[in-house]
Motif scaffolding. Sequence first.
Motif, PDB file in Angstrom:
ATOM      1  N   ALA A   1      30.561  43.250  42.077  1.00 44.88           N
ATOM      2  CA  ALA A   1      32.171  43.341  41.922  1.00 44.88           C
ATOM      3  C   ALA A   1      32.808  42.493  40.820  1.00 44.88           C
ATOM      4  O   ALA A   1      33.540  42.897  40.103  1.00 44.88           O
ATOM      5  CB  ALA A   1      32.823  42.962  43.247  1.00 44.88           C
ATOM      6  N   ILE A   2      32.104  41.308  40.686  1.00 42.09           N
ATOM      7  CA  ILE A   2      32.706  40.417  39.706  1.00 42.09           C
ATOM      8  C   ILE A   2      32.276  40.802  38.263  1.00 42.09           C
ATOM      9  O   ILE A   2      32.880  40.911  37.405  1.00 42.09           O
ATOM     10  CB  ILE A   2      32.143  38.991  39.857  1.00 42.09           C
ATOM     11  N   THR A   3      31.053  41.465  38.238  1.00 39.36           N
ATOM     12  CA  THR A   3      30.794  42.042  36.971  1.00 39.36           C
ATOM     13  C   THR A   3      31.452  43.174  36.737  1.00 39.36           C
ATOM     14  O   THR A   3      31.949  43.204  35.282  1.00 39.36           O
ATOM     15  CB  THR A   3      29.324  42.801  37.145  1.00 39.36           C
ATOM     16  N   ILE A   4      31.972  43.942  37.637  1.00 35.14           N
ATOM     17  CA  ILE A   4      32.974  45.218  37.123  1.00 35.14           C
ATOM     18  C   ILE A   4      34.068  44.714  36.710  1.00 35.14           C
ATOM     19  O   ILE A   4      34.719  45.036  35.871  1.00 35.14           O
ATOM     20  CB  ILE A   4      32.830  46.236  38.190  1.00 35.14           C
ATOM     21  N   GLN A   5      34.591  43.629  37.418  1.00 34.26           N
ATOM     22  CA  GLN A   5      35.889  43.004  36.804  1.00 34.26           C
ATOM     23  C   GLN A   5      36.083  42.600  35.508  1.00 34.26           C
ATOM     24  O   GLN A   5      36.881  42.644  34.787  1.00 34.26           O
ATOM     25  CB  GLN A   5      36.238  42.005  38.168  1.00 34.26           C
ATOM     26  N   PHE A   6      34.932  41.736  35.312  1.00 33.67           N
ATOM     27  CA  PHE A   6      34.741  41.142  33.703  1.00 33.67           C
ATOM     28  C   PHE A   6      34.491  42.229  32.811  1.00 33.67           C
ATOM     29  O   PHE A   6      35.161  42.312  31.693  1.00 33.67           O
ATOM     30  CB  PHE A   6      33.692  40.220  33.649  1.00 33.67           C
ATOM     31  N   ALA A   7      33.815  43.609  33.133  1.00 33.63           N
ATOM     32  CA  ALA A   7      33.418  44.425  32.425  1.00 33.63           C
ATOM     33  C   ALA A   7      34.967  45.380  31.933  1.00 33.63           C
ATOM     34  O   ALA A   7      35.006  46.216  31.336  1.00 33.63           O
ATOM     35  CB  ALA A   7      32.425  45.256  32.774  1.00 33.63           C
TER      36      ALA A   7
END
Lengths: 314, 325
Positions: B247-253
């Motif tokens: 989830a954090i990854t996709i938010q940054f991406a």
Amino acid sequence: MTTQSGETPLLEVQDLCVSFVQYTSCLRQSTLQVINNLSVSIYPGEIVAVVGSSGSGKSLLAHAVLGILPGNASFSGVISYDGQALSPKRQAELRGREIALIPQSVNYLDPLMRVGKQVQTSVHAGNPRSRQREVFERYQLSPDVDKLFPFQLSGGMARRVLVSTALVSGARLVIADEPTPGLDDAAVAETLDYFRDLADQGCGVMLITHDIEAALKIADRIAVFYAGSTVEIAPVQDFAGEGEALRHPYTKALWRALPQNGFEPMPGSQPLPHELPAGCVFQPRCRQATSECSTERPAMRTVREGMVRCIHAT
Amino acid sequence: MIAFLCKKLLRFATLLIALCVLSFWLVSYSPLDPIQAYVGADMTRVSLEQREAIAEYWGLNKPPVERFLHWGSALVQGDMGTSMIFRRPVADVIGERFMASLALMSMAWLFSGILGFVLGAIAGMKQDTWVDRLMKWYCFTLASTPTFWLGMLMVIVFAVWLGWFPVGLGVPAGVLAEQVTLADRLYHLILPALTLSILGVANVALHTRQKLVDILASDYVLFARARGEKGFLLFWRHGLRNVAIPAITIQFASFSELIGGTVLAEQVFSYPGLGQATVQAGLRSDLPLLLGIVICSALFVFIGNLVADIIYRLVDPRIRKGESA
Ligand code: SF4
């Protein structure tokens, strides 16, 4: 029901049926009965092996006892623990406390949680940390292992960690689901020792496996699983010689198919859940079959200290 | 880790060069006359000599390749050139506009991230119940809603009908710059930020939900259930940490979508941020500004992706330990 007739069994499964709802086409739904009329019992201090070929739905027996069947599955029959029939609520209370599962591989551990922590979550009485350490000590797992993540465990460590989860929980009934897949002989022997150890401490152990040789080395009684049900439950001593003490034709054939007993191949294959024959499920492959065999499904009955599902068994 | 960073930087540098060349090339084929765009409506009052003087001054009479090289060599020395429409150094314009947009984007980013994660987690835990279906329906509806349309809807409902929020702009009209308070700025920020977040929620929520559903069907959750875990405890111990990383990854991406959304939202709300500057620079062929913005947004998106990668590496022990071993 067999040897220790005076005691109440720790676990008694009677006429368990497990079926799945399937959608064949968009609106058509059908039920697929994967386990039918399965009965088995386990006494304290005893190892009962449920032996059947891989992929035949044996694991569902474990899931049904624990009450963790998937949502689209339904079951009927009576599962009693300590002489008391289990309700879903009671199952939820007993899971992990009285009844523990030992899974088959390290994939059943949370990949992002250190193993020490994970084993500690299974502790229900006393200090989790010291209890976990104690059990790890017993299995020669050094303090460094506590801090490892599952993917860092060697095969041997992983097996000991998995057994530890059951031991720390203080459960009296341990269900091991296919604990020896693809292991070499030494590793199998080691794993089996852990179960003997658990049983010697008074636990009842249900060993679900496809490996009949491993089961014969360790179990007190063998339940033979065929086409969704148990066809015979026999004391391990009956597996001897030419198999003359065995009751069911399938068990005899299984015994004679072992390399040390003549390697006699068994023709045919197990019927799939949706194409079970009417009458006895083993009938298409049975040499003793008579016309009665194809009309009614034989019930489980007691024959010489064991149980069998065959009308001609003696 | 160092090797990984170097590789990333190298790739970014090549990407950036390609981007600049492409933008330059596209704008040089633009049918708009930069001189006319520069002068504005009074084109008739500009004599031919003046035209040439302007072209000479901005270097517009030179061939594109030469202009590009000229601009590029200045850039390497840290000079991004002068914006033709703002008549100020590009770096200043971008700095000022970027801060305004940053406030908008970070608010939308945080809000959509948190709300999306919570919604997705709830839906995942309650898979196939009405809560889950409602959430999915909401997200799919949003995912197919254009930003500008939602923005206009918000303006109509909350600004025009209800009058709760200002119709547009970043600060109150007719107030001196020194007298604008933080509360004023926030007040103007809420509606555009809300528009952006509402749209951003769908992405995170659907992703989180799907991940959580996968996790709940995994062997290790089955085993956790067998050990007596359920409900919130199960989510807390095994769901959260496993679903948080993706989830954090996709938010940054998702920084690129964020910028894209901001450009449109700023346009609808006349919010004086980077997005609006981009549109103006494009429409009036302000090449230095446009290229500056291209570089900055690419850098921004790159940083987002880089942070996502780094977090992934730091948090996931399988990668962290796997590399050091
Ligand atoms: S019931 Fe008949 S077919 Fe079935 S195992 Fe016995 S003899 Fe064979």
